[in-house]
Scaffold this active site. Structure first.
Site, PDB file in Angstrom:
ATOM      1  N   VAL A  13       0.832  -1.204   0.000  1.00 36.85           N
ATOM      2  CA  VAL A  13       0.000   0.000   0.000  1.00 36.85           C
ATOM      3  C   VAL A  13       0.864   1.251   0.000  1.00 36.85           C
ATOM      4  O   VAL A  13       0.567   2.223  -0.707  1.00 36.85           O
ATOM      5  CB  VAL A  13      -0.954  -0.007   1.207  1.00 36.85           C
ATOM      6  CG1 VAL A  13      -1.728   1.311   1.291  1.00 36.85           C
ATOM      7  CG2 VAL A  13      -1.932  -1.177   1.109  1.00 36.85           C
ATOM      8  N   ARG A  38      15.794  -1.677   8.797  1.00 39.17           N
ATOM      9  CA  ARG A  38      16.500  -2.409   7.736  1.00 39.17           C
ATOM     10  C   ARG A  38      16.231  -1.823   6.346  1.00 39.17           C
ATOM     11  O   ARG A  38      16.919  -2.171   5.391  1.00 39.17           O
ATOM     12  CB  ARG A  38      16.103  -3.887   7.759  1.00 39.17           C
ATOM     13  CG  ARG A  38      14.659  -4.177   7.451  1.00 39.17           C
ATOM     14  CD  ARG A  38      14.369  -5.680   7.484  1.00 39.17           C
ATOM     15  NE  ARG A  38      12.973  -5.976   7.215  1.00 39.17           N
ATOM     16  CZ  ARG A  38      12.019  -6.022   8.129  1.00 39.17           C
ATOM     17  NH1 ARG A  38      12.323  -5.779   9.398  1.00 39.17           N
ATOM     18  NH2 ARG A  38      10.768  -6.290   7.810  1.00 39.17           N
ATOM     19  N   CYS A 133     -10.407  -2.570   3.062  1.00 36.81           N
ATOM     20  CA  CYS A 133     -10.439  -2.547   1.597  1.00 36.81           C
ATOM     21  C   CYS A 133     -11.758  -3.090   1.040  1.00 36.81           C
ATOM     22  O   CYS A 133     -12.350  -2.508   0.123  1.00 36.81           O
ATOM     23  CB  CYS A 133      -9.253  -3.331   1.030  1.00 36.81           C
ATOM     24  SG  CYS A 133      -9.025  -4.966   1.747  1.00 36.81           S
ATOM     25  N   GLY A 164      -3.930  -8.396  -0.851  1.00 35.72           N
ATOM     26  CA  GLY A 164      -4.406  -8.016   0.464  1.00 35.72           C
ATOM     27  C   GLY A 164      -3.478  -8.497   1.559  1.00 35.72           C
ATOM     28  O   GLY A 164      -3.523  -7.994   2.689  1.00 35.72           O
ATOM     29  N   LYS A 220     -15.414  -6.892  10.332  1.00 37.69           N
ATOM     30  CA  LYS A 220     -15.219  -5.560   9.754  1.00 37.69           C
ATOM     31  C   LYS A 220     -16.323  -5.238   8.748  1.00 37.69           C
ATOM     32  O   LYS A 220     -16.852  -4.122   8.706  1.00 37.69           O
ATOM     33  CB  LYS A 220     -13.867  -5.475   9.055  1.00 37.69           C
ATOM     34  CG  LYS A 220     -12.645  -5.598   9.938  1.00 37.69           C
ATOM     35  CD  LYS A 220     -11.393  -5.595   9.065  1.00 37.69           C
ATOM     36  CE  LYS A 220     -10.158  -6.017   9.797  1.00 37.69           C
ATOM     37  NZ  LYS A 220      -8.991  -6.131   8.893  1.00 37.69           N
ATOM     38  N   ARG A 242     -10.352 -15.876   0.679  1.00 42.39           N
ATOM     39  CA  ARG A 242      -9.131 -15.522  -0.049  1.00 42.39           C
ATOM     40  C   ARG A 242      -9.039 -16.409  -1.279  1.00 42.39           C
ATOM     41  O   ARG A 242      -9.208 -17.625  -1.186  1.00 42.39           O
ATOM     42  CB  ARG A 242      -7.896 -15.727   0.831  1.00 42.39           C
ATOM     43  CG  ARG A 242      -6.616 -15.180   0.217  1.00 42.39           C
ATOM     44  CD  ARG A 242      -6.541 -13.669   0.264  1.00 42.39           C
ATOM     45  NE  ARG A 242      -6.408 -13.175   1.625  1.00 42.39           N
ATOM     46  CZ  ARG A 242      -6.368 -11.872   1.925  1.00 42.39           C
ATOM     47  NH1 ARG A 242      -6.472 -10.953   0.974  1.00 42.39           N
ATOM     48  NH2 ARG A 242      -6.252 -11.487   3.193  1.00 42.39           N
ATOM     49  N   HIS A 249     -10.033  -7.150  -5.438  1.00 38.69           N
ATOM     50  CA  HIS A 249     -11.037  -7.910  -4.701  1.00 38.69           C
ATOM     51  C   HIS A 249     -12.359  -7.902  -5.467  1.00 38.69           C
ATOM     52  O   HIS A 249     -12.706  -6.908  -6.115  1.00 38.69           O
ATOM     53  CB  HIS A 249     -11.284  -7.292  -3.320  1.00 38.69           C
ATOM     54  CG  HIS A 249     -10.155  -7.434  -2.364  1.00 38.69           C
ATOM     55  ND1 HIS A 249      -9.044  -8.221  -2.595  1.00 38.69           N
ATOM     56  CD2 HIS A 249      -9.971  -6.888  -1.120  1.00 38.69           C
ATOM     57  CE1 HIS A 249      -8.232  -8.150  -1.552  1.00 38.69           C
ATOM     58  NE2 HIS A 249      -8.764  -7.345  -0.654  1.00 38.69           N
TER      59      HIS A 249
END
Length: 349
Positions: A13, A38, A133, A164, A220, A242, A249
Site C-alpha cells: 500500500v 533495515r 479494503c 491483500g 469488519k 481468499r 477484490h
C-alpha cells in the site's frame, strides 16, 4: 503544498501511495517515506521510478512531526496503535489505513464519495480512519442503491486477492503456483500469510475466528458499513474468502430493499454515481473481472459493478457483482482522497 509522510512506504500500500502522489493527486512540497530500520538507505525514488520531491527514507523514531502536515499510515494496526496518536498530538493529520481506530466514536471512518460530511471540520483527535479494503468498494456500490430504495439488509461474499496480504502474500502465491505447476500433487504446508496454501485453492478464512465462528475480516464487513452509511441497525452478513488472484477484490452482494426497484433503475443510479462504472448486459463482457480491472490505470481508480439483477419473484431483492483494486480504491487512493477532501474543505494546507 503539503508535506506528507508515508509510513510503511516499502509495503504494497505504501508504494501505491507514493505512485499516486507522483501522479499529482494532491500538491506536495515534500514526501517523506518511513520504513523499518533495515529499509534505511533504500532509494525508493529510483526503485519505483518516481519524480516527486522525495526525502530520504527514515524510521518513525527519526521522523520530525514539526516538518509535516499529513502522515498516511500503512504499516499495520500494531504500529498505528503505538505511534499514530503521538504524531496527531503534534499537529499532524494522520490518515490511518489499519483497523486500530476505525470503530472509535471520536474518529471519523471516511469514504469521501459516501460520507464526505464527516470531514466538514478537522477531527479533534487529529485522526481519520481509512476503512477496510473490502468495505470501501462495497459501500461505494451500496450508497446509491440506498439513496434510491433504502437498505434493509446485505448479504455479501468476498473473493479477496493475494495483494491483500501485502508483498509477502503476492510472493507466496507466485511461488506456490510455480510449485503446483511443477508438481500437480503438491499440497504445500499450512501457515504463511494466508494460514493455508493459496495457489489453486480457496481459503474461506481471513483473520482469526471469534467464539461465534466469524473471522476478523467478516466482522469488519458487518460493523464498518453501518458507521460509514449512518445505518447502525443495518443487517449485514459476510463470508470472506481468499482466492488465488494477484490483484483486485471481488464481491457478490445480495440486498433486501425497502422499496421495489427495476434492474434498469438500479443500473442508472449506479451509472450516475461518480467513480462507479456499470457493466450492463449489453456490454461484452457484461461483468467486471480482476484481470481486466487491473490492466488499465483508469480502471484501477474506479469501482466496477456488473451482474445487476432484481429477483423476478421479489422486486425488493437485488444482487450485483463488485470488483475494485484493493490497493488503490481499497487503500492508497481512498486515503489520499481523504487528504484531498480535507484540503477542499479548507482546514488542511
Amino acid at each position: 503544498m503539503l508535506r506528507i509522510a508515508v509510513v510503511g512506504a516499502t509495503g504494497a500500500v505504501g508504494r501505491e501511495c507514493l505512485a499516486l502522489l507522483d501522479g499529482g493527486i494532491v500538491p506536495v512540497e515534500q514526501v517523506v517515506p518511513v520504513g523499518s530500520a533495515r529499509s534505511v538507505g533504500r532509494d525508493l525514488g529510483s526503485e519505483l521510478g518516481l519524480s516527486l520531491p522525495l526525502a530520504d527514507l527514515v524510521t518513525l523514531d527519526g521522523l520530525d512531526p514539526s516538518a509535516l502536515d499529513v502522515a498516511v499510515f500503512s504499516a499495520g494496526a500494531e504500529v498505528s496503535a503505538r505511534e499514530a496518536e503521538r504524531l496527531a498530538a503534534a499537529g499532524v493529520l494522520v490518515v490511518d489505513n489499519s483497523s486500530a481506530f476505525r470503530m472509535r466514536p471520536d474518529i471519523p471512518l471516511v469514504v469521501p464519495q459516501v460520507n464526505p460530511g464527516a470531514l466538514d471540520d478537522r477531527p479533534a483527535s487529529g485522526l481519520v480512519a481509512n476503512p477496510n479494503c473490502s468495505t470501501i468498494q462495497l459501500v461505494r456500490a451500496l450508497h446509491p442503491v440506498h439513496e434510491l430504495a433504502g437498505l434493509e439488509s446485505v448479504v455479501v461474499a468476498t473473493y479477496q486477492a493475494a495483494s491483500g496480504g501485502g508483498v509477502r502474500g503476492l510472493r507466496e502465491l507466485a511461488e506456490g503456483s510455480r510449485a503446483v505447476l511443477d508438481d500437480p500433487l503438491a499440497q504445500g504446508a499450512p501457515g504463511g500469510r494466508f494460514g493455508q496454501p493459496l495457489a489453486f485453492n480457496l481459503v474461506p478464512e481471513i483473520g482469526l475466528q471469534d467464539e461465534d465462528g466469524f473471522t476478523h475480516e467478516e466482522r469488519k464487513l458487518v460493523r464498518e458499513p453501518r458507521k460509514i452509511l449512518g445505518l447502525p441497525d443495518l443487517r449485514v452478513s459476510a463470508t470472506a474468502v481468499r482466492v488465488p488472484v494477484f490483484d483486485c477484490h471481488s464481491e457478490a452482494a445480495h440486498l433486501r430493499l425497502r422499496e421495489p426497484v427495476t434492474t434498469a433503475a438500479v443500473e442508472d443510479a449506479l451509472a450516475e454515481t461518480p467513480g462507479l462504472r456499470v457493466h450492463r448486459r449489453a456490454h461484452s463482457p457484461s461483468y467486471p473481472m480482476p484481470r481486466t480491472v487491473f490492466a488499465r490505470r483508469e480502471d484501477r481508480a474506479l469501482v466496477h459493478v456488473g451482474r445487476v439483477r432484481v429477483e423476478p419473484e421479489d422486486d425488493r431483492t437485488l444482487a450485483f457483482w463488485v470488483v475494485a483494486d484493493n490497493l488503490w480504491v481499497g487503500a492508497a487512493l481512498n486515503a489520499l482522497q481523504i487528504v484531498e477532501l480535507a484540503m477542499k474543505n479548507g482546514w488542511l494546507g
